[in-house]
Design a protein around this motif. Structure first.
Motif, PDB file in Angstrom:
ATOM      1  N   GLU A 138      -7.199  -4.796   1.303  1.00 36.78           N
ATOM      2  CA  GLU A 138      -6.015  -3.961   0.572  1.00 36.78           C
ATOM      3  C   GLU A 138      -6.093  -2.867   0.846  1.00 36.78           C
ATOM      4  OE1 GLU A 138      -4.997  -2.546  -3.123  1.00 36.78           O
ATOM      5  OE2 GLU A 138      -5.687  -4.497  -2.579  1.00 36.78           O
ATOM      6  N   ARG A 188      -3.016  -3.319   3.088  1.00 39.39           N
ATOM      7  CA  ARG A 188      -1.839  -3.128   1.839  1.00 39.39           C
ATOM      8  C   ARG A 188      -1.236  -1.711   1.485  1.00 39.39           C
ATOM      9  NH1 ARG A 188      -0.742  -3.259  -3.773  1.00 39.39           N
ATOM     10  NH2 ARG A 188      -2.735  -2.782  -3.320  1.00 39.39           N
ATOM     11  N   LYS A 189      -2.193  -1.355   1.195  1.00 38.37           N
ATOM     12  CA  LYS A 189      -1.776   0.550   0.357  1.00 38.37           C
ATOM     13  C   LYS A 189      -0.862   0.990   1.512  1.00 38.37           C
ATOM     14  CE  LYS A 189      -5.314   0.677  -2.854  1.00 38.37           C
ATOM     15  NZ  LYS A 189      -6.188   1.688  -4.056  1.00 38.37           N
ATOM     16  N   LYS A 211      11.976   5.436   3.472  1.00 38.24           N
ATOM     17  CA  LYS A 211      13.205   5.073   2.709  1.00 38.24           C
ATOM     18  C   LYS A 211      14.171   6.457   2.494  1.00 38.24           C
ATOM     19  CE  LYS A 211      11.793   1.708  -0.910  1.00 38.24           C
ATOM     20  NZ  LYS A 211      11.152   1.081  -1.804  1.00 38.24           N
ATOM     21  N   ALA A 248       0.574  -0.184   4.194  1.00 37.44           N
ATOM     22  CA  ALA A 248       1.845  -0.469   4.320  1.00 37.44           C
ATOM     23  C   ALA A 248       3.236   0.201   3.616  1.00 37.44           C
ATOM     24  CB  ALA A 248       1.730  -2.105   4.563  1.00 37.44           C
ATOM     25  N   GLU A 249       2.287  -0.194   2.144  1.00 42.70           N
ATOM     26  CA  GLU A 249       3.117   0.976   1.059  1.00 42.70           C
ATOM     27  C   GLU A 249       3.659   2.316   0.650  1.00 42.70           C
ATOM     28  OE1 GLU A 249       1.400   0.059  -2.897  1.00 42.70           O
ATOM     29  OE2 GLU A 249       1.143  -2.378  -2.613  1.00 42.70           O
ATOM     30  N   ILE A 250       2.372   3.449   1.707  1.00 47.94           N
ATOM     31  CA  ILE A 250       2.673   4.312   1.644  1.00 47.94           C
ATOM     32  C   ILE A 250       3.989   4.071   2.901  1.00 47.94           C
ATOM     33  CG2 ILE A 250       2.102   6.023   2.273  1.00 47.94           C
ATOM     34  CD1 ILE A 250      -1.021   5.739   1.638  1.00 47.94           C
ATOM     35  N   LYS A 251       3.849   3.660   4.407  1.00 44.69           N
ATOM     36  CA  LYS A 251       4.821   3.838   5.373  1.00 44.69           C
ATOM     37  C   LYS A 251       6.434   3.186   4.355  1.00 44.69           C
ATOM     38  CE  LYS A 251       1.747   3.144   9.271  1.00 44.69           C
ATOM     39  NZ  LYS A 251       1.132   2.110  10.019  1.00 44.69           N
ATOM     40  N   LYS A 252       5.765   1.978   3.619  1.00 41.98           N
ATOM     41  CA  LYS A 252       7.543   1.500   3.684  1.00 41.98           C
ATOM     42  C   LYS A 252       8.307   2.273   2.483  1.00 41.98           C
ATOM     43  CE  LYS A 252       9.440  -2.051   0.411  1.00 41.98           C
ATOM     44  NZ  LYS A 252       8.665  -3.117  -0.233  1.00 41.98           N
ATOM     45  N   SER A 253       6.986   3.694   2.172  1.00 46.92           N
ATOM     46  CA  SER A 253       8.143   4.360   0.211  1.00 46.92           C
ATOM     47  C   SER A 253       8.399   5.299   1.851  1.00 46.92           C
ATOM     48  CB  SER A 253       7.412   5.133  -0.358  1.00 46.92           C
ATOM     49  OG  SER A 253       5.669   5.424   0.142  1.00 46.92           O
ATOM     50  N   GLN A 254       7.985   5.918   2.137  1.00 47.13           N
ATOM     51  CA  GLN A 254       8.271   7.074   3.736  1.00 47.13           C
ATOM     52  C   GLN A 254       9.301   7.094   3.991  1.00 47.13           C
ATOM     53  OE1 GLN A 254       4.477   8.133   5.439  1.00 47.13           O
ATOM     54  NE2 GLN A 254       4.020   9.667   4.059  1.00 47.13           N
TER      55      GLN A 254
END
Length: 51
Positions: free
Chosen positions: A37, A40-41, A51, A43-49
């Motif tokens: 978990e 996963r979180k 952009k 990875a979400e933070i890295k993905k949102s940063q």
């Protein structure tokens, strides 16, 4: 069947030792779930940063 507290204590220690040597031991399931978990979180933070 009633067990002596020292027998139970020894069994717990034995299971913890087994779990420490085997990352796939059932005792580690909760820990593995926690780390998945967190990954996963992250990875979400890295993905949102990115952009």
């Amino acid at each position: 069947m009633k067990k002596d507290i020292m027998q139970v204590h020894q069994e717990v220690i034995k299971r913890q030792d087994e779990a420490a040597k085997n990352p796939n031991h059932p005792i580690n399931d909760g820990l593995n779930t926690y780390f998945e978990e967190r990954k996963r979180k992250l990875a979400e933070i890295k993905k949102s940063q990115s952009k």
